[in-house]
Design a protein around this motif. Structure first.
Motif, PDB file in Angstrom:
ATOM      1  N   ASN A  22      41.287  59.532  31.055  1.00 60.69           N
ATOM      2  CA  ASN A  22      40.273  60.224  31.863  1.00 60.69           C
ATOM      3  C   ASN A  22      40.277  61.744  31.689  1.00 60.69           C
ATOM      4  OD1 ASN A  22      39.215  57.838  33.021  1.00 60.69           O
ATOM      5  ND2 ASN A  22      40.914  57.799  34.488  1.00 60.69           N
ATOM      6  N   ASN A  23      40.876  62.194  30.593  1.00 54.23           N
ATOM      7  CA  ASN A  23      40.855  63.618  30.251  1.00 54.23           C
ATOM      8  C   ASN A  23      40.211  63.782  28.880  1.00 54.23           C
ATOM      9  OD1 ASN A  23      42.215  65.118  32.437  1.00 54.23           O
ATOM     10  ND2 ASN A  23      43.921  63.760  31.945  1.00 54.23           N
ATOM     11  N   PHE A  24      39.715  64.963  28.610  1.00 52.11           N
ATOM     12  CA  PHE A  24      39.002  65.204  27.359  1.00 52.11           C
ATOM     13  C   PHE A  24      39.314  66.601  26.844  1.00 52.11           C
ATOM     14  CE2 PHE A  24      36.728  62.157  29.904  1.00 52.11           C
ATOM     15  CZ  PHE A  24      36.402  61.160  29.008  1.00 52.11           C
ATOM     16  N   SER A  25      39.022  66.795  25.562  1.00 52.84           N
ATOM     17  CA  SER A  25      39.249  68.098  24.952  1.00 52.84           C
ATOM     18  C   SER A  25      38.254  69.108  25.517  1.00 52.84           C
ATOM     19  CB  SER A  25      39.088  68.012  23.430  1.00 52.84           C
ATOM     20  OG  SER A  25      39.136  69.291  22.852  1.00 52.84           O
ATOM     21  N   LYS A  26      38.741  70.233  25.949  1.00 51.10           N
ATOM     22  CA  LYS A  26      37.876  71.266  26.523  1.00 51.10           C
ATOM     23  C   LYS A  26      37.338  72.221  25.456  1.00 51.10           C
ATOM     24  CE  LYS A  26      38.669  69.736  30.665  1.00 51.10           C
ATOM     25  NZ  LYS A  26      37.600  69.008  31.405  1.00 51.10           N
ATOM     26  N   ASN A  27      37.953  72.177  24.292  1.00 52.59           N
ATOM     27  CA  ASN A  27      37.598  73.133  23.239  1.00 52.59           C
ATOM     28  C   ASN A  27      36.945  72.482  22.027  1.00 52.59           C
ATOM     29  OD1 ASN A  27      38.830  75.311  24.722  1.00 52.59           O
ATOM     30  ND2 ASN A  27      40.824  74.519  24.062  1.00 52.59           N
ATOM     31  N   TYR A  28      36.351  71.326  22.214  1.00 50.03           N
ATOM     32  CA  TYR A  28      35.804  70.593  21.066  1.00 50.03           C
ATOM     33  C   TYR A  28      34.619  71.303  20.416  1.00 50.03           C
ATOM     34  CZ  TYR A  28      31.896  68.865  23.945  1.00 50.03           C
ATOM     35  OH  TYR A  28      30.758  68.764  24.720  1.00 50.03           O
ATOM     36  N   TYR A 238      32.799  57.154  28.866  1.00 50.98           N
ATOM     37  CA  TYR A 238      32.946  57.679  27.507  1.00 50.98           C
ATOM     38  C   TYR A 238      32.928  56.533  26.493  1.00 50.98           C
ATOM     39  CZ  TYR A 238      35.097  59.717  23.354  1.00 50.98           C
ATOM     40  OH  TYR A 238      35.367  60.104  22.061  1.00 50.98           O
ATOM     41  N   ALA A 239      33.658  55.462  26.794  1.00 49.42           N
ATOM     42  CA  ALA A 239      33.698  54.311  25.894  1.00 49.42           C
ATOM     43  C   ALA A 239      32.325  53.651  25.779  1.00 49.42           C
ATOM     44  CB  ALA A 239      34.733  53.296  26.385  1.00 49.42           C
ATOM     45  N   LEU A 240      31.638  53.541  26.904  1.00 50.39           N
ATOM     46  CA  LEU A 240      30.303  52.947  26.910  1.00 50.39           C
ATOM     47  C   LEU A 240      29.348  53.764  26.043  1.00 50.39           C
ATOM     48  CD1 LEU A 240      28.843  50.537  28.275  1.00 50.39           C
ATOM     49  CD2 LEU A 240      28.078  52.163  30.046  1.00 50.39           C
ATOM     50  N   ALA A 241      29.375  55.087  26.200  1.00 52.02           N
ATOM     51  CA  ALA A 241      28.520  55.963  25.393  1.00 52.02           C
ATOM     52  C   ALA A 241      28.906  55.890  23.924  1.00 52.02           C
ATOM     53  CB  ALA A 241      28.632  57.406  25.894  1.00 52.02           C
ATOM     54  N   SER A 242      30.197  55.774  23.647  1.00 51.54           N
ATOM     55  CA  SER A 242      30.667  55.701  22.266  1.00 51.54           C
ATOM     56  C   SER A 242      30.199  54.431  21.581  1.00 51.54           C
ATOM     57  CB  SER A 242      32.201  55.785  22.224  1.00 51.54           C
ATOM     58  OG  SER A 242      32.661  57.010  22.738  1.00 51.54           O
ATOM     59  N   VAL A 243      30.242  53.315  22.318  1.00 52.53           N
ATOM     60  CA  VAL A 243      29.762  52.047  21.763  1.00 52.53           C
ATOM     61  C   VAL A 243      28.280  52.151  21.416  1.00 52.53           C
ATOM     62  CG1 VAL A 243      29.262  49.625  22.296  1.00 52.53           C
ATOM     63  CG2 VAL A 243      31.488  50.609  22.890  1.00 52.53           C
ATOM     64  N   PHE A 244      27.514  52.742  22.324  1.00 49.14           N
ATOM     65  CA  PHE A 244      26.085  52.947  22.069  1.00 49.14           C
ATOM     66  C   PHE A 244      25.871  53.767  20.805  1.00 49.14           C
ATOM     67  CE2 PHE A 244      22.573  55.995  22.451  1.00 49.14           C
ATOM     68  CZ  PHE A 244      21.491  55.119  22.426  1.00 49.14           C
ATOM     69  N   ALA A 268      20.918  60.846  10.788  1.00 47.77           N
ATOM     70  CA  ALA A 268      21.608  62.139  10.790  1.00 47.77           C
ATOM     71  C   ALA A 268      21.985  62.554  12.212  1.00 47.77           C
ATOM     72  CB  ALA A 268      20.726  63.200  10.135  1.00 47.77           C
ATOM     73  N   LEU A 269      21.093  62.332  13.160  1.00 48.97           N
ATOM     74  CA  LEU A 269      21.369  62.680  14.554  1.00 48.97           C
ATOM     75  C   LEU A 269      22.515  61.843  15.117  1.00 48.97           C
ATOM     76  CD1 LEU A 269      17.696  63.035  15.841  1.00 48.97           C
ATOM     77  CD2 LEU A 269      19.352  64.884  15.552  1.00 48.97           C
ATOM     78  N   PHE A 270      22.522  60.556  14.780  1.00 45.63           N
ATOM     79  CA  PHE A 270      23.619  59.697  15.230  1.00 45.63           C
ATOM     80  C   PHE A 270      24.934  60.117  14.583  1.00 45.63           C
ATOM     81  CE2 PHE A 270      20.572  56.506  16.881  1.00 45.63           C
ATOM     82  CZ  PHE A 270      21.227  56.194  18.056  1.00 45.63           C
ATOM     83  N   VAL A 275      30.430  62.460  15.419  1.00 46.64           N
ATOM     84  CA  VAL A 275      31.436  63.484  15.155  1.00 46.64           C
ATOM     85  C   VAL A 275      31.772  64.246  16.436  1.00 46.64           C
ATOM     86  CG1 VAL A 275      31.906  65.653  13.946  1.00 46.64           C
ATOM     87  CG2 VAL A 275      30.800  63.767  12.733  1.00 46.64           C
ATOM     88  N   VAL A 276      30.755  64.646  17.180  1.00 45.24           N
ATOM     89  CA  VAL A 276      30.956  65.388  18.428  1.00 45.24           C
ATOM     90  C   VAL A 276      31.737  64.551  19.433  1.00 45.24           C
ATOM     91  CG1 VAL A 276      29.780  66.342  20.457  1.00 45.24           C
ATOM     92  CG2 VAL A 276      28.964  66.912  18.164  1.00 45.24           C
ATOM     93  N   PHE A 277      31.374  63.278  19.569  1.00 46.77           N
ATOM     94  CA  PHE A 277      32.051  62.411  20.538  1.00 46.77           C
ATOM     95  C   PHE A 277      33.508  62.178  20.170  1.00 46.77           C
ATOM     96  CE2 PHE A 277      28.356  61.885  22.904  1.00 46.77           C
ATOM     97  CZ  PHE A 277      28.583  61.044  23.993  1.00 46.77           C
ATOM     98  N   ILE A 278      33.792  62.060  18.895  1.00 50.44           N
ATOM     99  CA  ILE A 278      35.183  61.893  18.470  1.00 50.44           C
ATOM    100  C   ILE A 278      36.001  63.119  18.859  1.00 50.44           C
ATOM    101  CG2 ILE A 278      36.715  61.776  16.451  1.00 50.44           C
ATOM    102  CD1 ILE A 278      34.598  59.981  15.130  1.00 50.44           C
TER     103      ILE A 278
END
Length: 356
Positions: A22-28, A238-244, A268-270, A275-278
């Motif tokens: 439940n934490n994420f990178s703040k500097n991505y 996050y996982a749900l959005a990633s699967v989509f 290209a957009l996907f 990349v951003v989500f990773i």
């Protein structure tokens, strides 16, 4: 050739850290975070160009060819996307103060540095016995033609800088956020018209099939907070959005050639979204890759000089691995010198023009 990609992958994952539950990178999307990702992709660009000078054979080479064909123009996708994102962040912070600097600080300085690189290619070409027409030389100075250098990306960037300036010039009179959204809409439409113009001109599809990612980066900068509010709420969302995104990526990848430029654009957009989500969940640390990301322009624009010279010397045919290693080493050396000298020149010019 896949061995070089594996080495790159090992460098990338060596310093990777997955955020806690439940934490994420703040500097991505920070400069440091995006520079590292740009470093990965500029090396993929370099490798992709280098292998066109050598004979590819064997199972490992075929694996690399498969990867190269899969990525296609996505090796430059993050450059457009991160550029749009960074410029929009500057617009949000400085408003018209940033826009009025684009003609000199962004466009002219980049054009000057590019033309210096073009002159280096002309010198190398003449030494190697090549002849260039005046028409070719003049048009190569804006990226429309080439004298041995990679050119299409620079022509696209020059055009996009001009379009961005005129799209947001209304901030001179309207500083409200609504004007920024209006400017982004105008920029998106003008980019689409730019793409259509290049199609009408009969240019190869790689000239224009990733340009829309620059306005996409602008839109992400505008919508970043609400996006993060949803997908970074917890790991489940996050996982749900990633699967989509991954499903959308796979479907759009399979259909990228089944229609016009629209299908390729969706893929290209996907791609950049994945990349951003990773990077939202996994932070990467590598001084080596960060260095390449900090020197993207010089690495990109100078890499063909050692390729041309070493290929002419026969190294590409004699020892392809030695050729690629030589290209990487010489490109790094050239980039260090080029960035040092042009950095000094740029500062002098901006000082004379009194541009902060």
């Amino acid at each position: 050739m896949i061995l070089f990609v594996l080495i790159l992958g090992m460098i990338l994952v060596r310093g990777a850290e997955i955020a806690d539950s439940n934490n994420f990178s703040k500097n991505y999307m920070s400069i440091a975070g995006t520079n590292l990702i740009k470093g990965v992709f500029v090396l993929l660009v370099l490798l992709g160009h280098a292998v066109t000078y050598v004979k590819m054979s064997g199972a490992l080479d075929q694996t690399y060819i498969t990867l190269k064909e899969h990525l296609h123009q996505m090796v430059v996708s993050v450059f457009f996307f991160y550029s749009g994102y960074g410029m929009m962040k500057s617009i949000l912070k400085k408003g018209y103060g940033y826009i009025k600097q684009i003609p000199l600080k962004r466009f002219f300085i980049l054009l000057l540095n590019f033309d210096i690189a073009v002159c280096l290619y002309l010198i190398v070409g003449v030494i190697m016995g090549q002849k260039f027409t005046l028409n070719t030389i003049l048009f190569s100075l804006i990226g429309w033609k080439s004298v041995g250098n990679s050119n299409w990306y620079m022509f696209a960037i020059f055009g996009l800088y001009i379009l961005m300036f005129f799209s947001f010039i209304l901030l001179r009179w309207f500083e409200k956020k609504g004007a920024i959204y209006a400017g982004t809409i105008i920029f998106t439409i003008l980019t689409m018209l730019f793409v259509l113009w290049e199609i009408r001109m009969g240019l190869p599809n790689w000239y224009y099939n990733t340009m829309i990612l620059m306005p996409a980066g602008c839109w992400f900068a505008l919508l970043q907070k609400p996006v993060e509010k949803v997908v970074m709420r917890n790991d489940y969302l996050y996982a749900l959005a990633s699967v989509f995104l991954f499903v959308g990526y796979w479907l759009s990848y399979g259909n990228r050639w089944s229609g016009g430029i629209e299908r390729y654009t969706i893929w290209a957009l996907f791609f950049v979204a994945v990349v951003v989500f990773i990077t939202m969940k996994i932070s990467f640390q590598s001084k080596v890759l960060s260095w390449f990301g900090e020197h993207v322009f010089s690495i990109y624009i100078l890499q063909r000089i050692p390729m041309l010279v070493l290929s002419r010397c026969g190294l590409a045919a004699q020892n392809r691995y030695g050729f690629i290693i030589g290209v990487i080493v010489i490109t790094i050396f050239l980039a260090l010198i080029f960035d040092y000298l042009t950095g000094k020149l740029d500062k002098c010019i901006l000082k004379l023009l009194k541009v902060k």
